[in-house]
Write an enzyme that holds these catalytic residues in place. Structure first.
Site, mmCIF file in Angstrom:
data_model
loop_
_atom_site.group_PDB
_atom_site.id
_atom_site.type_symbol
_atom_site.label_atom_id
_atom_site.label_comp_id
_atom_site.label_asym_id
_atom_site.label_seq_id
_atom_site.Cartn_x
_atom_site.Cartn_y
_atom_site.Cartn_z
ATOM 1 N N ASP A 1 9.584 3.215 -28.990
ATOM 2 C CA ASP A 1 9.346 2.368 -30.579
ATOM 3 C C ASP A 1 8.383 2.018 -31.495
ATOM 4 O OD1 ASP A 1 12.529 2.240 -29.866
ATOM 5 O OD2 ASP A 1 11.662 0.610 -28.738
ATOM 6 N N HIS B 1 15.775 -1.963 -26.394
ATOM 7 C CA HIS B 1 15.233 -0.628 -27.061
ATOM 8 C C HIS B 1 16.572 0.094 -26.875
ATOM 9 C CE1 HIS B 1 13.065 3.122 -26.284
ATOM 10 N NE2 HIS B 1 14.033 3.064 -24.867
#
Length: 325
Positions: free
Chosen positions: A150, A177
């Site tokens: 990310d 996530h």
């Protein structure tokens, strides 16, 4: 001497991840484990002229040998997401795989740093934690959900927008996530003040759902494997550096908040409006024992506050599901 074990080493993430780890002079023994094909992957990597010894282990009867006395265990094992597959579908398959690997780790390498890549990370990290608690070897400072992809995506996408070198763009990505639980803090990145609100919302969504972009582009042939391997290796090697050299590195990672400072925990409660979120990705200073320090969230924009509120409910559900499993 540092032994790093990759569980799921013959897979789409595992192979490139192992290749990147093989290049590190800090890894003396690279132990590769999977249910098929690991001896071939190990033989291939062992021809690379770096000093780490490579061993390949295949099947349940070789799991102990693969994991025993490991310093770092990286788990990319599991099935990848296919088009139309939800993270819930993934959970049903990957949860059992992660539980069994965590059980072996708790028995044969209870002091290892655990780097969990297997999706859905929001739920698989609590599974590992519960297994370690059951075996009375739990240390919340040593179990990490790898959310580095990310951060890598945020650096890339923001860099493209503001005309900066992506390697120089540092954007904290907090929360979890998956989807709306991924919280990129653009307001803390110099250069983003010139972006319109529409641009900010668009790039935020792209960071949150970047995985879907890859799944769609690969057209049924896989998910984000190469970028995930890059991100996973970056995180694992930062853990090794901190443990071996005492190098202080700050990386956002998904942890049990029992390992966080009171200031960091208070900032999570304030930003989310929730008093009892047990796991959260925060900027973590890595040290010789894993989590050395955690940093509070810091100032966030009004738009980012709405993201935190949306993330909180989903994250709590994900955590409960993992812990219950």
């Amino acid at each position: 001497m540092v032994k790093v074990t990759v569980c799921g080493a013959a897979g789409g993430i595992g192979q490139p991840l192992s290749l990147l780890l093989k290049q590190s002079p800090l890894v003396s023994h690279l132990s590769l484990y999977d249910i098929v094909n690991t001896p071939g992957v190990a033989a291939d990597l062992s021809h690379i002229n770096t000093k780490s010894k490579v061993t390949g282990h295949v099947g349940a009867d070789q799991l102990e040998e693969a994991i025993k006395d490991s310093d770092v265990i990286v788990i990319p094992a599991g099935v990848p997401r296919k088009p139309g597959m939800t993270r819930d579908d993934l959970f049903k398959i990957n949860a059992g795989i992660v539980r069994d690997l965590a059980t072996a780790a708790a028995k044969f390498a209870p002091k290892a740093f655990m780097c969990i890549i297997s999706n859905p990370v929001n739920s698989t990290v609590p599974i590992v934690a519960e297994v370690f608690k059951k075996h009375n070897v739990y240390d919340p400072r040593r179990i990490f959900g790898v959310t580095t992809l990310d951060i890598v995506r945020a650096s890339t996408f923001i860099g493209e927008l503001i005309g900066a070198d992506p390697a120089d763009v540092k954007c904290n990505v907090l929360g979890g996530h998956s989807g709306v639980t991924i919280l990129p803090l653009l307001s803390q990145v110099p250069g983003t003040e010139k972006l319109t609100q529409e641009q900010i919302e668009k790039v935020t969504n792209r960071i949150q759902f970047g995985g879907d972009e890859v799944v769609k582009a690969k057209d049924g042939a896989g998910s984000a494997t190469l970028s995930m391997a890059f991100a996973g290796a970056r995180f694992a090697l930062n853990v090794v550096e901190a443990a071996v050299k005492g190098t202080s590195t700050i990386e956002c990672t998904y942890i049990d908040l029992a390992a966080a400072t009171p200031e960091a925990i208070a900032s999570v409660k304030e930003a989310t409006g929730e008093q009892d979120i047990a796991y959260f990705s925060l900027p973590v200073e890595l040290g010789p024992d894993g989590v050395k320090n955690t940093l509070p969230i810091g100032a966030i924009s009004d738009y980012e506050k709405t993201l935190f509120t949306a993330a909180a409910t989903e994250l709590k559900g994900n955590i409960a599901k993992g812990a219950a499993f």
